[in-house]
Design a protein around this motif. Structure first.
Motif, mmCIF file in Angstrom:
data_model
loop_
_atom_site.group_PDB
_atom_site.id
_atom_site.type_symbol
_atom_site.label_atom_id
_atom_site.label_comp_id
_atom_site.label_asym_id
_atom_site.label_seq_id
_atom_site.Cartn_x
_atom_site.Cartn_y
_atom_site.Cartn_z
ATOM 1 N N ASP A 4 1.023 -1.462 0.085
ATOM 2 C CA ASP A 4 0.092 -0.083 -0.131
ATOM 3 C C ASP A 4 0.934 1.101 -0.057
ATOM 4 O O ASP A 4 0.246 2.279 0.013
ATOM 5 N N LEU A 5 2.075 1.242 0.131
ATOM 6 C CA LEU A 5 2.918 2.386 0.147
ATOM 7 C C LEU A 5 3.166 2.703 -1.316
ATOM 8 O O LEU A 5 3.219 2.032 -2.325
ATOM 9 N N LYS A 6 3.403 4.027 -1.487
ATOM 10 C CA LYS A 6 3.887 4.657 -2.891
ATOM 11 C C LYS A 6 5.252 5.557 -2.311
ATOM 12 O O LYS A 6 5.595 5.940 -1.219
ATOM 13 N N PHE A 7 5.813 5.884 -3.514
ATOM 14 C CA PHE A 7 7.168 6.480 -3.337
ATOM 15 C C PHE A 7 7.667 7.491 -4.173
ATOM 16 O O PHE A 7 6.760 7.745 -5.157
ATOM 17 N N THR A 9 10.926 9.755 -6.510
ATOM 18 C CA THR A 9 12.203 9.154 -6.942
ATOM 19 C C THR A 9 13.128 9.633 -6.015
ATOM 20 O O THR A 9 14.149 9.251 -6.035
ATOM 21 N N SER A 10 12.890 10.723 -4.820
ATOM 22 C CA SER A 10 14.079 10.944 -3.928
ATOM 23 C C SER A 10 13.730 10.006 -2.806
ATOM 24 O O SER A 10 14.357 10.487 -1.541
ATOM 25 N N HIS A 11 13.061 8.811 -2.953
ATOM 26 C CA HIS A 11 13.220 7.970 -1.828
ATOM 27 C C HIS A 11 12.400 8.007 -0.758
ATOM 28 O O HIS A 11 12.700 7.416 0.468
ATOM 29 N N GLU A 12 11.497 9.005 -0.788
ATOM 30 C CA GLU A 12 10.366 9.234 0.496
ATOM 31 C C GLU A 12 9.280 8.039 0.231
ATOM 32 O O GLU A 12 8.943 7.901 -0.841
ATOM 33 N N TRP A 13 8.671 7.669 1.345
ATOM 34 C CA TRP A 13 7.507 6.645 1.161
ATOM 35 C C TRP A 13 6.266 7.624 1.619
ATOM 36 O O TRP A 13 6.241 8.225 2.668
ATOM 37 N N VAL A 14 5.143 7.089 1.159
ATOM 38 C CA VAL A 14 3.792 7.444 1.553
ATOM 39 C C VAL A 14 2.947 6.520 1.763
ATOM 40 O O VAL A 14 2.601 5.568 1.151
ATOM 41 N N ARG A 15 2.027 6.290 3.081
ATOM 42 C CA ARG A 15 1.112 5.721 3.265
ATOM 43 C C ARG A 15 -0.400 6.288 3.188
ATOM 44 O O ARG A 15 -0.354 7.232 4.214
ATOM 45 N N ASP A 16 -1.230 6.007 2.478
ATOM 46 C CA ASP A 16 -2.446 6.707 2.721
ATOM 47 C C ASP A 16 -3.001 6.063 3.861
ATOM 48 O O ASP A 16 -3.390 5.116 3.797
ATOM 49 N N ASN A 17 -3.485 7.115 4.587
ATOM 50 C CA ASN A 17 -4.199 6.619 5.874
ATOM 51 C C ASN A 17 -5.772 6.509 5.782
ATOM 52 O O ASN A 17 -6.581 6.004 6.671
ATOM 53 N N GLY A 18 -6.334 6.907 4.659
ATOM 54 C CA GLY A 18 -7.739 6.607 4.267
ATOM 55 C C GLY A 18 -8.442 7.729 4.935
ATOM 56 O O GLY A 18 -9.798 7.748 4.726
ATOM 57 N N ASP A 19 -7.893 8.810 5.558
ATOM 58 C CA ASP A 19 -8.825 9.762 6.235
ATOM 59 C C ASP A 19 -8.505 11.020 6.000
ATOM 60 O O ASP A 19 -8.663 12.088 6.541
ATOM 61 N N GLY A 20 -7.686 11.167 4.683
ATOM 62 C CA GLY A 20 -7.200 12.818 4.167
ATOM 63 C C GLY A 20 -5.940 12.877 4.653
ATOM 64 O O GLY A 20 -5.634 13.845 4.458
ATOM 65 N N THR A 21 -5.378 12.040 5.401
ATOM 66 C CA THR A 21 -4.102 12.317 5.920
ATOM 67 C C THR A 21 -3.102 11.154 5.481
ATOM 68 O O THR A 21 -3.521 9.993 4.887
ATOM 69 N N VAL A 22 -1.761 11.451 5.259
ATOM 70 C CA VAL A 22 -0.805 10.352 4.770
ATOM 71 C C VAL A 22 0.191 10.351 5.864
ATOM 72 O O VAL A 22 0.654 11.439 6.533
ATOM 73 N N THR A 23 0.957 9.331 5.844
ATOM 74 C CA THR A 23 2.106 9.064 6.559
ATOM 75 C C THR A 23 3.329 9.161 5.600
ATOM 76 O O THR A 23 3.444 8.374 4.730
ATOM 77 N N GLU A 109 -2.762 14.224 -5.723
ATOM 78 C CA GLU A 109 -1.366 14.289 -5.746
ATOM 79 C C GLU A 109 -0.695 12.817 -5.679
ATOM 80 O O GLU A 109 0.247 12.414 -6.012
ATOM 81 N N LEU A 110 -1.419 11.990 -4.736
ATOM 82 C CA LEU A 110 -1.008 10.663 -4.568
ATOM 83 C C LEU A 110 -0.918 9.861 -5.837
ATOM 84 O O LEU A 110 -0.251 8.858 -6.045
ATOM 85 N N GLU A 111 -1.907 10.204 -6.801
ATOM 86 C CA GLU A 111 -1.764 9.393 -8.236
ATOM 87 C C GLU A 111 -0.613 9.575 -9.010
ATOM 88 O O GLU A 111 -0.087 8.854 -9.549
ATOM 89 N N SER A 112 0.228 10.695 -8.557
ATOM 90 C CA SER A 112 1.604 11.075 -9.288
ATOM 91 C C SER A 112 2.728 10.305 -8.505
ATOM 92 O O SER A 112 3.929 10.187 -9.209
ATOM 93 N N LEU A 113 2.452 9.464 -7.125
ATOM 94 C CA LEU A 113 3.691 8.817 -6.867
ATOM 95 C C LEU A 113 3.696 7.529 -7.295
ATOM 96 O O LEU A 113 2.875 6.819 -8.038
ATOM 97 N N ILE A 114 4.997 6.941 -7.157
ATOM 98 C CA ILE A 114 5.285 5.708 -7.669
ATOM 99 C C ILE A 114 4.861 4.379 -6.631
ATOM 100 O O ILE A 114 5.171 4.241 -5.843
ATOM 101 N N PRO A 115 4.128 3.490 -7.500
ATOM 102 C CA PRO A 115 3.723 2.188 -6.798
ATOM 103 C C PRO A 115 4.942 1.574 -6.474
ATOM 104 O O PRO A 115 5.752 1.571 -7.051
ATOM 105 N N SER A 116 4.488 0.997 -5.176
ATOM 106 C CA SER A 116 5.779 0.068 -4.696
ATOM 107 C C SER A 116 6.545 -1.027 -5.554
ATOM 108 O O SER A 116 7.676 -0.924 -5.498
ATOM 109 N N ASP A 117 5.792 -1.535 -6.254
ATOM 110 C CA ASP A 117 6.447 -2.578 -7.356
ATOM 111 C C ASP A 117 7.253 -1.723 -8.415
ATOM 112 O O ASP A 117 8.361 -2.504 -8.616
ATOM 113 N N THR A 118 6.824 -0.822 -8.855
ATOM 114 C CA THR A 118 7.683 -0.034 -9.925
ATOM 115 C C THR A 118 8.888 0.678 -9.112
ATOM 116 O O THR A 118 10.032 0.777 -9.654
#
Length: 126
Positions: A4-7, A9-23, A109-118
């Motif tokens: 469920d993580l997205k990334f 190109t500068s190696h940060e990760w993002v987890r969508d918490n499902g409530d309008g926030t991300v970690t 903006e989450l749509e422009s992040l890189i899926p984990s497998d990619t």
């Protein structure tokens, strides 16, 4: 690694918490390149952050590295545990090593992040 993580190109990760926030944190790859983390300069709660701009700094025995916000929004929580235990970034980058939670200004903006497998495939090519 969690699917469920997205990334970035500068190696940060993002987890969508499902409530309008991300970690947000840095990837296992990034912490490995940095080496032993000795200090994390955390942002402040209520700070406004802009996608692609630095919002935190991670210092290791090798270097200091800016951490870039993967999204635009407002910091709603910081991982204060890192003040006393910065090594959590090395030990559990996707769990206790997170840096901040951000309330999204624009969830698209989450749509422009890189899926984990990619992201993992891109690391294999380096």
């Amino acid at each position: 690694m969690e699917k469920d993580l997205k990334f970035t190109t500068s190696h940060e990760w993002v987890r969508d918490n499902g409530d309008g926030t991300v970690t947000v944190g840095i990837s296992d790859h990034a912490q490995g390149l940095l080496g032993d983390v000795v200090f994390v300069d955390l942002p402040e709660v209520d700070d406004e952050v802009t996608a692609g701009e630095g919002f935190s700094l991670v210092e290791s025995v090798k270097a200091a590295s800016d951490i870039y916000s993967p999204v635009t929004g407002v910091i709603v929580e910081i991982n204060e545990e890192l003040e006393d235990n910065p090594e959590q970034v090395n030990e559990e980058p996707y769990e206790s090593g997170w840096i901040a939670r951000i309330k999204l200004s624009d969830s698209s903006e989450l749509e422009s992040l890189i899926p984990s497998d990619t992201y993992l495939e891109s690391l294999d090519e380096e």
